[in-house]
Scaffold this motif. Structure first.
Motif, PDB file in Angstrom:
ATOM      1  N   GLU A   9      60.695  59.830  26.876  1.00  0.00           N
ATOM      2  CA  GLU A   9      59.379  60.363  26.518  1.00  0.00           C
ATOM      3  C   GLU A   9      59.490  61.868  26.354  1.00  0.00           C
ATOM      4  O   GLU A   9      60.150  62.545  27.143  1.00  0.00           O
ATOM      5  N   ARG A  69      55.645  65.324  21.177  1.00  0.00           N
ATOM      6  CA  ARG A  69      55.838  64.891  19.775  1.00  0.00           C
ATOM      7  C   ARG A  69      56.311  66.032  18.885  1.00  0.00           C
ATOM      8  O   ARG A  69      57.140  65.846  18.007  1.00  0.00           O
ATOM      9  N   ARG A  96      52.706  56.208  21.183  1.00  0.00           N
ATOM     10  CA  ARG A  96      52.151  57.464  21.670  1.00  0.00           C
ATOM     11  C   ARG A  96      51.975  57.414  23.182  1.00  0.00           C
ATOM     12  O   ARG A  96      51.760  56.356  23.763  1.00  0.00           O
ATOM     13  N   HIS A 129      55.152  61.265  23.020  1.00  0.00           N
ATOM     14  CA  HIS A 129      55.413  59.916  22.529  1.00  0.00           C
ATOM     15  C   HIS A 129      56.658  59.382  23.231  1.00  0.00           C
ATOM     16  O   HIS A 129      57.312  60.102  23.980  1.00  0.00           O
TER      17      HIS A 129
END
Ligand code: B3K
Ligand code: ZN
Length: 883
Positions: free
Chosen positions: A157, A160, A177, A183
């Motif tokens: 993770e 983004r 997301r 994301h």
């Protein structure tokens, strides 16, 4: 926290102490939340006691370094602080269950601070990992050993915007997301693997896509990820990948096994590349190529390194190593496989010459000095110090010799058997040898000695021809000099390919009973004699053809015999070898004359032999270039072996180059013009061979006459339309003390400064000038804004080139070259110990120097050893070099 990797007396790990792990890990779920200064790693391990190890209800010790432990749960329950101990190197559970259990560990690490480039780090804003050999323990606590194989699922993770691309091992499973502009992506690798093959990459990367259909019809997505804007430099790497995949199917019956194969190019990397399952990470130097940025040599390196890492998917990944002492099981074998790949798609002879050159310049000196170790070492302090020419290159030679001994068909059957028998396992050299034995029906027990005994064997061969009886007696004797820790050596089994060359070609040779004599002599004793019959004329012996064994050879051939073989041996490799041996002997004599203050002389017979080679259109231009290239100063130093005077070696070599350049001037000029390659650049071997011959001609012409050579090089530099021609011109100028030199370097820098890989070339070429002033220049360049201790490519380009490729300046009689390297090592070690230790190896031949330089070098190595809190990497190398 105390830095446990920088202890005063680091412990030694020994092969004899190997024990299987008391615990196994079946599955790993790894969840990484990326942040530059604090990445959180949650690891869920499904573990169980190893049924092969008697259960004892013992403690469980996991490896871990540079980690902060945040929480620890056993089967869902938080562990009490008394239940475990954390040190700088380990996490120990005092009482681990004797049944299957789940361990959940949450830690954090600091990728930004990771300048060692081992574990999880950031390179130019890209998160990437390097876990071989023991980097995974810098990501989470784990059983960081190659014989613990687990199925990994990785969730990554990140923000983004900062990390639009999230890559892991295996096949992509899910993505989406997450909160706070983040994301995630989940990757699953169905093939059990040791943690050194784990990888993840995240960042803003551009992607070049392709596809490959395997022999059995499976569709594989191929992706190369690079910094945005560099997509147009990936074509060659992709092409090389597809050719490698096809070749492994055809040559070894090995197909790719995942749905996707990815390569990521990063700019800061400790070595060339890494074979992580399905996600190879590469030094971008070995991915990016465009005609105006990469040379023919770069193209060839990219091709073979892409192949090498890809081939590891079977030799290394599907079958891995039981312990790090077995490193050659995957490395020697995979080098052998990549050598075969290149042999098949390019010229076999030219490839063999290149490999033998590498073996001689890197491995022979290693085997002859303080760092000598067996292909399978028996002890180490820091395993990263054993990714050596001995493990890799000599390791490949051992596989090659086994193939010679059992034959190609049996070898292929043995490889099939190896893949079938050990797929999914962590294997040993003994198991590999057993496959060779079982498939061939030949007992190979004594071959194991090659893996366990260090040192290069010296084989002495003498012949006696008896004309009346038409018999030839051939006697071979072998000895292996003592190496550290191995004072006495046993005889090895040495396959020596040979032929008797007569006036009209190879003579048929027969045994006493009239049957044809074998083409390979198997020397197994300290001394052995063969009698060959029906030898119709006095032959010249062509021995160790194709370099069938990695030995030093002392064959009683006259100069005339060598010159004859240069022109007539039907084994093209041995034509080259005859020329090298001749040149080496001559250069050693010239060096001695210089040291003794005697006059130098010319050798028309030798230059005539070279003229014939140069004009022989039946030979490929690439091979002719090899034939015309003299042994390096390093080769000569290791040939001389004691009381080395680097300046004398340099002058002797320069004298001979100049003489050849003068006496072949017209032919070299003609060749230079005739072999110009018109039209757009193509990296194909034939075009590259023409360019190599031109470069070789340019070097010799410049040696003969610096002024006209510099002019010619300058004209080439100005007109060049590809990097190969630019670079060969610049490489010639860089070694000439002429005004064109700095002018060309300045022009080149203007072009290079926006491109880190070109800056590396610029740095490297300034470090190789064989003049005293190079020392100051290298010092100055260490302060250049482009130079950084955090960037291994820069350090290797400048300091590596200086110490390894410039014997004259590095061994400057003032000792300042040694001071420079020692200063650098002390500054680099706290930043990147692996690269520091690797560069420290450049001191390894100090005992072979003449007494003054020896003393100066020793002082500097001792200064390094006395440095504060050295890494164990550097402690091991300098300690061994001084021992
Ligand atoms: N296996 C890696 C080398 C890892 C080096 C660790 N210090 C690349 C290769 O040989 O293919
Ligand atoms: Zn490898």
């Amino acid at each position: 926290m105390e830095d446990a990797t920088r202890t005063e007396t680091p412990p030694t790990t020994r092969l004899v102490d190997y024990r299987p792990s008391a615990y196994l890990i079946d599955t790993v779920f790894l969840d990484l939340r990326l942040a530059p200064r604090e990445t959180i790693v949650r690891s869920r391990l499904e573990m169980r006691p190893n049924p092969a190890v008697p259960a004892s209800g013992a403690s469980l010790t996991l490896d871990g370094e540079a980690l902060t432990l945040r929480s620890l749960h056993l089967d869902g329950a938080a562990l009490d602080a008394h239940a475990y101990t954390v040190t700088g190197e380990h996490l120990t559970l005092h009482q681990a269950p004797v049944r299957p259990f789940v361990l959940e560990i949450e830690t954090s690490c600091d990728p930004e601070a990771n300048t060692e480039l081992s574990g999880l780090y950031r390179s130019n804003g890209i998160y990437c990992t390097q876990c071989e050999a023991e980097g995974f323990r810098r990501i989470t606590y784990y059983l960081d050993r190659p014989d613990v194989l687990a199925v990994f699922t990785t969730r990554i993770e990140g923000a983004r915007d900062e990390t639009p691309i999230l890559l892991g091992n295996g096949n992509p499973k899910e993505s989406g997301r997450a909160a706070n502009g983040h994301h995630f992506a989940i990757w699953h690798d169905p093939f059990p693997k040791p943690c050194y093959l784990f990888a993840m990459v995240a960042g803003d990367l551009a992607c070049v896509d392709d596809r490959f259909t395997t022999a059995s019809g499976r569709d594989v997505a191929l992706r190369i990820y690079v910094e945005p804007g560099k997509e147009d430099r990936c074509g060659w790497a992709m092409d090389s990948l597809k050719r490698s995949m096809r070749w492994d199917e055809e040559a070894f019956g090995r197909e790719y096994d995942l749905d996707i194969f990815m390569i990521v190019a990063v700019s800061d990397f400790n070595m060339g590349a890494m074979e992580n399952k399905g996600l190879n990470v590469f030094n971008d130097k070995y991915v990016l190529a465009r005609p105006d940025t990469a040379t023919d040599a770069d193209y060839a390196n990219i091709e073979s390194i892409i192949a090498h890492e890809y081939f590891h998917n079977w030799t290394g990944n599907r079958i891995t190593c039981r312990d790090w002492f077995q490193l050659c099981l995957k490395e020697g074998l995979t080098v052998f496989r990549d050598q075969e790949f290149t042999t098949d798609i390019r010229s076999g002879t030219v490839k063999r010459i290149a490999d033998v050159r590498l073996l001689r310049t890197q491995q022979f000196p290693e085997d002859a000095g303080p760092l000598a170790h067996p292909v399978r070492p028996e002890k180490y302090i820091e395993i990263n110090n054993f990714y050596t020419a001995t493990v890799y290159e000599k390791g490949a030679e051992l596989v090659r010799m086994m193939r010679s001994l059992i034959g190609r068909r049996a070898f292929r059957a043995a490889m099939d058997l190896y893949f079938e028998r050990h797929d999914g396992e962590a294997a040993t050299i003994e198991q590999f040898l057993r496959c060779m034995e079982d498939a061939s029906g030949r007992e190979l027990g004594s071959f194991l000695r090659w893996y366990n005994q260090a040192g290069t064997p010296l084989v002495t061969v003498t012949t006696a021809y008896d004309a009346p009886s038409q018999t030839l007696e051939l006697r071979a004797e072998q000895t292996t000099p003592p190496t550290p820790g191995q004072p006495s050596k046993a005889p090895l089994i040495i396959p020596i390919a040979f032929a008797l060359v007569g006036s009209k070609g190879d003579l048929p040779v027969t045994n006493a009973d009239g049957t044809p004599a074998p083409e390979i002599l198997e020397l197994t004793q300290a001394s052995q004699v063969w009698r060959l019959h029906e030898v119709t004329e006095r032959p010249v012996l062509s021995i160790n053809r194709g370099f069938s064994a990695p030995i030093r050879l002392n064959a009683s051939l006259s100069d005339a015999d060598r010159l004859f073989l240069m022109g007539h041996d039907s084994d093209a490799f041995n034509r080259w070898e005859a020329g090298q041996i001749y040149a080496k002997a001559l250069l050693v004599k010239l060096t001695r004359a210089l040291v003794e203050g005697r006059r130098l002389w010319e050798d028309p017979a030798y230059s005539e032999a070279l003229r014939s080679s140069l004009l022989d259109d039946r030979l490929s231009p690439a091979l002719r270039a090899e034939l015309l290239t003299l042994p390096t100063e390093g080769d000569l130093a290791s040939e001389i072996g004691t009381s080395i005077e680097p300046d004398a070696i340099h002058l002797a070599r320069r004298h001979l180059s100049a003489y050849i350049g003068r006496s072949l001037r017209d032919e070299l000029r003609q060749a230079y013009h005739r072999h110009a390659v018109p039209g757009p650049y193509s990296p194909d071997p034939a075009s590259a061979g023409n360019r190599a011959l031109r470069a070789c001609a340019l070097t010799l012409l410049a040696a003969a006459d610096a002024a006209s050579g510099a002019q010619l090089a300058w004209a080439q530099f100005a007109a060049a339309e590809n990097m190969t021609e630019t670079f060969s011109a610049l490489a010639t100028l860089a070694r000439l003390d002429r005004p064109e030199r700095d002018a060309a370097l300045e022009q080149f820098y203007e072009r290079a400064k926006s491109d880190p890989l070109l800056v590396d070339k610029w740095l490297a070429l300034q470090a190789v000038g064989p003049f005293p002033s190079t020392l100051d220049r290298v010092r100055t360049l260490m302060g250049h804004p482009e130079f950084s201790l955090k960037k291994p490519n820069k350090v290797r380009a400048l300091i590596g080139s200086f110490a390894a490729l410039n014997p004259v300046a590095f061994n400057d009689r003032s000792g300042r070259g040694y001071v420079l390297l020692a200063d650098l090592l002390l500054a680099l070690d706290p930043v990147n110990p692996q690269v520091a230790a690797r560069l420290a190896g450049n001191f390894k031949s100090w005992r072979m120097l003449e007494p003054n330089r020896q003393a100066l070098a020793r002082r500097q190595i001792e200064r390094v050893r006395a440095g504060d809190s050295l890494s164990r990497d550097l402690v091991e190398i300098v300690g061994t070099i001084l021992a």
